[in-house]
Design an enzyme around this catalytic site. Structure first.
Site, PDB file in Angstrom:
ATOM      1  N   GLU A  69       1.133  -1.148   0.195  1.00  0.00           N
ATOM      2  CA  GLU A  69       0.229  -0.003   0.149  1.00  0.00           C
ATOM      3  C   GLU A  69       1.001   1.033   0.033  1.00  0.00           C
ATOM      4  O   GLU A  69       0.399   2.231  -0.794  1.00  0.00           O
ATOM      5  CB  GLU A  69      -0.886   0.175   1.242  1.00  0.00           C
ATOM      6  CG  GLU A  69      -2.106  -0.745   1.116  1.00  0.00           C
ATOM      7  CD  GLU A  69      -1.940  -2.246   1.276  1.00  0.00           C
ATOM      8  OE1 GLU A  69      -0.829  -2.465   1.938  1.00  0.00           O
ATOM      9  OE2 GLU A  69      -2.585  -2.848   0.982  1.00  0.00           O
TER      10      GLU A  69
ATOM     11  N   HIS B 189     -11.760  -3.923   7.970  1.00  0.00           N
ATOM     12  CA  HIS B 189     -12.310  -3.606   7.117  1.00  0.00           C
ATOM     13  C   HIS B 189     -13.673  -3.152   6.707  1.00  0.00           C
ATOM     14  O   HIS B 189     -14.130  -3.075   5.874  1.00  0.00           O
ATOM     15  CB  HIS B 189     -12.414  -5.201   6.084  1.00  0.00           C
ATOM     16  CG  HIS B 189     -11.205  -6.030   5.669  1.00  0.00           C
ATOM     17  ND1 HIS B 189     -10.639  -5.736   6.942  1.00  0.00           N
ATOM     18  CD2 HIS B 189     -10.893  -6.247   4.989  1.00  0.00           C
ATOM     19  CE1 HIS B 189      -9.628  -6.968   5.976  1.00  0.00           C
ATOM     20  NE2 HIS B 189      -9.607  -7.277   4.521  1.00  0.00           N
TER      21      HIS B 189
HETATM   22  C1  LIG Z   1      -2.984  -4.562   3.594  1.00  0.00           C
HETATM   23  C2  LIG Z   1      -3.999  -5.606   3.220  1.00  0.00           C
HETATM   24  N1  LIG Z   1      -3.958  -5.237   1.840  1.00  0.00           N
HETATM   25  C3  LIG Z   1      -4.401  -5.661   1.108  1.00  0.00           C
HETATM   26  C4  LIG Z   1      -5.919  -6.941   1.912  1.00  0.00           C
HETATM   27  C5  LIG Z   1      -6.884  -7.521   0.384  1.00  0.00           C
HETATM   28  N2  LIG Z   1      -6.688  -8.663   0.797  1.00  0.00           N
HETATM   29  C6  LIG Z   1      -6.786  -9.927   1.412  1.00  0.00           C
HETATM   30  S1  LIG Z   1      -6.310 -11.066   1.600  1.00  0.00           S
HETATM   31  C7  LIG Z   1      -5.253 -10.666   0.367  1.00  0.00           C
HETATM   32  C8  LIG Z   1      -4.380 -11.449  -0.686  1.00  0.00           C
HETATM   33  C9  LIG Z   1      -3.217 -12.075   0.521  1.00  0.00           C
HETATM   34  O1  LIG Z   1      -2.144 -12.753  -0.613  1.00  0.00           O
HETATM   35  P1  LIG Z   1      -1.607 -14.234   0.182  1.00  0.00           P
HETATM   36  O2  LIG Z   1      -0.962 -13.337   1.402  1.00  0.00           O
HETATM   37  O3  LIG Z   1      -0.734 -14.920  -1.134  1.00  0.00           O
HETATM   38  O4  LIG Z   1      -2.216 -14.907   0.921  1.00  0.00           O
HETATM   39  P2  LIG Z   1      -3.268 -16.168   0.323  1.00  0.00           P
HETATM   40  O5  LIG Z   1      -4.671 -15.371   0.788  1.00  0.00           O
HETATM   41  O6  LIG Z   1      -2.683 -16.304  -0.286  1.00  0.00           O
HETATM   42  O7  LIG Z   1      -3.013 -16.884   1.842  1.00  0.00           O
HETATM   43  C10 LIG Z   1      -5.370  -9.245  -0.209  1.00  0.00           C
HETATM   44  C11 LIG Z   1      -4.728  -8.198  -1.063  1.00  0.00           C
HETATM   45  C12 LIG Z   1      -5.636  -7.020   2.625  1.00  0.00           C
HETATM   46  N3  LIG Z   1      -6.392  -7.349   3.503  1.00  0.00           N
HETATM   47  N4  LIG Z   1      -4.802  -6.333   3.213  1.00  0.00           N
END
Ligand SMILES: Cc1ncc(C[n+]2csc(CCOP(=O)(O)OP(=O)(O)O)c2C)c(N)n1
Ligand SMILES: Cc1ncc(C[n+]2csc(CCOP(=O)(O)OP(=O)(O)O)c2C)c(N)n1
Ligand SMILES: [Mg+2]
Ligand SMILES: [Mg+2]
Lengths: 338, 343, 338, 343
Positions: free
Chosen positions: C73, C142
């Site tokens: 971010e 959120h």
């Molecule tokens: C700081 C932040 N940015 C964006 C999000 C939205 N978001 C939730 S899960 C996710 C993907 C996360 O990917 P990863 O860390 O690989 O975990 P996975 O979902 O694959 O287990 C995103 C972009 C968030 N929750 N927090």
């Protein structure tokens, strides 16, 4: 770096000391009393703190309890959170509160909300110390007063000591708080001196620093001293201003505040933070709600201009309340309807 | 990668470093005499090789951001020392009309996207500048200058990853002076192989001795031209020593005197002087002439700064927003409205 | 990923469309009109945005102008800043405004202050879009409404569209703004529908969404709809509430606000953000200052409770203003003194 | 590094993975039937090998934080599936009294310092837990679990550097399921050598196949015990595949169907089952019995969740502050005070 058992040394109650020394003594006493208390932040150790607050603490308590960190504000706060959840009582330091913006996720999304999100299972007993305010032409990224951000975040306590005794006692109370406390030290106060009393009221109790029946000056931190100066000026003209030092915004002593304004019928709020959506807005709203039927005059706000803080000395000084401007506003508040 | 360096550039490196040092020493004196604005002044004395070596490897139109110790870089990029000194003094004739001071000098016409008082704060802007360059076909490279301290700030790595991922014309330049304030790098960083760390984010990375400005220039030129050619973002760490304290008044009690003495021997100006004299490209007289010119330039800058006016109080409300919209309402005027009963 | 020259397609003025479609059309029109406009953020491309706002834009404008980013971010905002300073007009997206806390240094110390610190040499013409508010039990990290933070930061514009037409026109205006605009989209509104008008007032103009002489409901974003529902309920009882949609907090249309409250003598401010030191505090202070002599009753604030947002649906729903609570507060405001 | 793994652990790995999958499938069904709280539910189906392998390598007293896809990890660390399911349903009997939901489950008694809905948000807390362990001599190790997406968040690297610098008993565990929401890792990260990246921050780093839980366990055990012994912090990246979409309803249109089919073949449960059957340590009947037990457990959890009550409205004001101080004043009560004329 380890030290011999500390001398049972008592604090200089009744003596005049510097604000920064009062802070140092508070940390020292708590670190002596409780091995769980640690100090963590940039330059808190060898350098002794950017404003000299922690000089000597590394020597007394060693590297395990006085931790110099890399320049990683978010991780400093996050580390303090994890430590607080697992048995330590961290005092984390941000060199300037402006840097809180780098750690805001840890402060506002984590520290403030952990107890709540986890249904009360655990708290985050940590103190986050930071330097705030104008006075040294440090510019837009080293001079802000961001108390409103923290006050707007449920879960955070907010302390803003104006005096040497409050620097000492509020910090000790903050270290004992079961909830995270944002502890804001004004850079223009570090070298100020005062007599260290042997006690001070708890967080959440406002103190009237000067009695008066014509109007109430509502303030905290450095602007307390500007208000007291203004009140002296005004007294010479027969205007008696009560000067109320809020000391903490969360918890807030609304009762003392309301009682004073109900008595005087006039309130002038003086803060150094940016006026719009700042701390003075909440204070104005609260006073209006609590004192509507008692107000003789509109509640006034004298705060920082709605601008970033400029470096050039005349501009910086002109961008925040001064004793002179406070006195002028107070006079006008009393003069309007005779 | 070009290993040859034009003689003109070799002399210009020396002249630039001398101008930087003359500038820094002069503002340091002004600071001690209370003639600058603000409580903080960070001098880059000892680090001129990094500033000159990288800055002279850049091209007109290239952009950059700097950190709190950024005067030297901007002098090397063509900054007007008069307006710089006026800014440091808080005067209306300064680059930022006195609003920015030492830590916020900027000059859009020279591609200076701004110094920054937040350690690491100016780094991601070069990713954006690189993106604009690529998207709009500007042909420019954007360079982020920062200290070793910023190598522990998360934003540094987020930016590196983005620049590498998108193969942007961007170079990250870490000026490693061994200390972040009072903290030696080995007490701040778990590893000292900063180039290796940068490779972990997909950057072409190189480590150089900042006290050998020609080596800096050669390495930086290669990285910058590689980035310009669309071959990917780069990282350079230039190792040197901070001759003075963190800020002008800091006496660095946290540093070992022996280390300091040793560090101050590694002087990029003397190194370059000796190199050029050794090769017969410079005489002592010419060297002295560089100094004289630099000192004259700084005399002029100093008097310009001194003779300039303070900004008027009302300028405070300017520059918050674009001039097409009204400025913020001053607190005084708000009080007038409330007490006057008018809106 | 490159696309053929876009069809000269006109927007669906006069038709009913979804809020999210209005946002999409605004972006599309601006991207067609100006090659400098780019969209950058997490999942804005292939995924089409977490709430579907940017569906189809990657296909039309290609990867060079619709940029999916890593989860970074701070760097997203910082990149937008640098791009805005060097010739692009970036629309950066934070999936949830709660994540602004991760980018606050770039938002508040950089984007907001760059024009000022650099003496007016350059601005940062970027839009920062983000999803705000409650309504989907998304929890404390959120669901926040953080407009007060941005409003408290000089240099930032703050827009909070409540209607389909405002989603469209305010976003287009924001993209044209020479100053950074924080553009807050309420998650409970994305699927809401309304007729897209062929014009809307500029930023800084409040709109009366319903006339009324007994009290003024002051609001913006999703709570506008709650206020309108409440006003309908009240009308059935003979209470006519003017409903004022502020649309933008910076710039703020204080004049329209003051005129309304001077006429009605009663103000109820309705916002979804945390009450203490929130947006409603500033609005209360401003109204008090501008309307002191006209107030029949105290200015009331109905805002989010001073708690993190809980997940459990009954708790979440109970923590922010509802039409029913608005109507009840309005009734009491009118009943107190007959 | 121990390369031997007790038979009991080998069976426990399988049993745990089956319990995780049964849990995830069950809450997924509840979600589709609208019986969970909230619009988001992230299932770890396919990733059980990482969760079980690392979690079972931890010791009682060890602490950890997890991410938004953290159910499986906590099941493996001993989480009570009834209270977990009740929390996911938003009921008062849940771990967090319904306030946290799926993304904020925590249990201090089991060392679970909390799941986190901020990508990377829970990472630095383990540095603090490691610091407390070291300072107070607790003997515990703290493990941060997160996804590949967090490998682009600055806080991740700040935390790694601190843990390595201070040689804390900390392990960083990245569960790499190839995607962050709809973004494949190669479109998010400039390099895919996450272990190399971690080494750049001074960590002992290892990469393992998450679909081979025994390998995960062996590697994790080594790192965890090394950290516990004061030899330094570690990093493990466990590579697997996310069988379902990002959240329960996401059909992953951004994924190549062939890739998906291939990815789903790499099933840690089947791998482990086949391994154990092949070595004669497990029969099909015993395998089925694991599933039956797991399903019965989830039946019980489901009815517990269903039969539990919603939290009462007034609980909203609890848990903001320590119970020793008064709760926040409800807006309603503020209005009463204003309109009643009382304070
Ligand atoms: C700081 C932040 N940015 C964006 C999000 C939205 N978001 C939730 S899960 C996710 C993907 C996360 O990917 P990863 O860390 O690989 O975990 P996975 O979902 O694959 O287990 C995103 C972009 C968030 N929750 N927090
Ligand atoms: C975010 C942030 N944290 C802390 C500081 C205070 N500070 C100013 S300079 C400095 C040291 C920076 O070290 P380095 O990056 O190595 O640069 P150097 O001063 O050595 O040139 C610190 C800690 C700051 N300005 N910004
Ligand atoms: Mg340094
Ligand atoms: Mg992933």
């Amino acid at each position: 770096m380890t030290s011999p058992v500390p001398e049972p040394q008592s604090v200089a109650f009744g003596q005049e000391i510097e604000y920064r020394a009062a802070l140092r003594e508070a940390i020292r006493q708590e670190m002596r009393a409780d091995p769980r208390v640690i100090l963590i932040g940039e330059e808190v150790g060898r350098y002794g703190g950017a404003y000299g607050v922690s000089k000597g603490l590394l020597e007394e308590f060693g590297e395990a309890r006085v931790l110099d960190t890399p320049i990683s504000e978010a991780a400093i706060v996050g580390t303090a959170i994890g430590a607080a959840m697992t048995g330590l009582r961290p005092i984390a330091e941000l060199m300037y509160v402006d840097f809180a913006y780098l750690a805001m996720d840890q402060i506002a999304n984590q520290a403030a909300k952990i107890r709540y999100m986890f249904g009360g299972q655990i708290g985050v007993p940590m103190v986050l110390r930071a330097t705030m305010g104008t006075g040294r032409s440090s510019g837009a990224q080293h001079s802000q007063s961001l108390e409103a951000l923290f006050w707007h975040t449920p879960g955070l306590r907010v302390a803003l000591p104006a005096t040497v005794s409050d620097a000492y006692f509020l910090l000790r109370q903050a270290i004992h708080s079961p909830d995270p406390v944002v502890f804001l030290e004004h850079k223009a106060l570090y070298a100020s001196k005062g007599v260290l009393q042997d006690q001070a009221p708890p967080m959440g109790v406002a103190v009237s620093r000067r009695p008066g029946q014509h109007l109430t000056l509502v303030t905290y931190s450095r602007q307390l001293h500007h208000c007291l100066q203004a009140a002296d000026e005004l007294a010479a003209e027969g205007i008696e201003a009560e000067v109320l030092d809020l000391r903490t915004l969360n918890p807030l002593d609304l009762e003392t505040l309301a009682q004073s304004v109900r008595r005087t019928g006039r309130a002038l709020i003086v803060t150094e933070d940016t006026l719009t959506a700042g701390a003075s807005a909440e204070l104005s709203a609260l006073i209006q709600e609590a004192c509507f039927d008692y107000l003789e005059e509109p509640i006034l706000r004298l705060s920082g201009e709605d601008i970033p803080i400029p470096v050039s000395p005349p501009l910086e000084a002109g961008s925040v309340p001064s004793p002179d401007r406070i006195a002028r506003a107070a006079r006008r508040l009393l003069r309007r309807r005779g | 990668m070009s290993e040859t360096i034009p003689v003109a550039t070799r002399l210009e490196l020396l002249r630039t470093m001398i101008r930087i040092r003359a500038f820094e020493e002069r503002v340091g004196e002004l600071f001690l005499r209370g003639e600058t604005a603000g409580s903080m002044l960070h001098l880059s004395v000892g680090e001129e090789g990094a500033a000159a070596g990288i800055a002279l490897a850049m091209q007109p139109g290239d952009t950059f951001t700097t950190h709190h110790r950024g005067h030297g870089i901007f002098v090397a990029r063509g900054g007007d020392t008069q307006r710089m000194m006026a800014e440091i003094a808080g005067k209306i004739t300064g680059y930022c009309r006195g609003k920015g001071g030492s830590m916020h000098i900027a000059d859009m016409s020279l591609g200076h996207l701004g110094a920054n008082a937040i350690v690491g704060g100016g780094i991601p802007a070069v990713v954006g500048a690189g993106l604009a360059s690529k998207t709009l076909g500007q042909g420019s490279v954007s360079v982020a200058f920062f200290g070793d301290g910023a190598m522990q700030q998360g934003i540094c790595f987020e930016s590196m990853n983005l620049a590498a991922l998108w193969k942007l014309p961007v170079v990250f330049a870490a000026i490693n002076n061994q200390y972040g304030m009072g903290t030696r790098i080995d007490r701040a960083s778990a590893t000292l192989d900063f180039a290796g760390r940068a490779r972990g984010f997909g950057l072409e990375a190189v480590e150089v001795d900042a006290t050998q400005p020609e080596r800096v220039w050669i390495a930086a030129s290669a990285l910058i031209e590689r980035a310009r050619a669309g071959q990917g973002a780069g990282f350079i760490v230039a190792n040197g020593y901070r001759f003075y304290g963190h800020a002008r008044k800091d006496k660095s009690p946290y540093r070992d005197p022996a280390e300091e003495a040793e560090g101050r021997k590694r002087d990029p100006i003397l190194n370059q002087k000796n190199l050029l004299i050794g090769e017969g490209l410079l005489t002592e007289t010419e060297y002295e002439a560089f100094w004289q010119a630099a000192n004259l330039e700084m005399d002029a800058a100093e008097s310009f700064a001194k003779q300039s006016e303070w900004p008027g109080l009302s300028t405070m409300f300017e520059d918050v927003y674009d001039p097409s919209s009204p400025p913020p309402v001053p607190v005084e005027e708000r009080l007038n409205r409330v007490l006057g009963g008018a809106l």
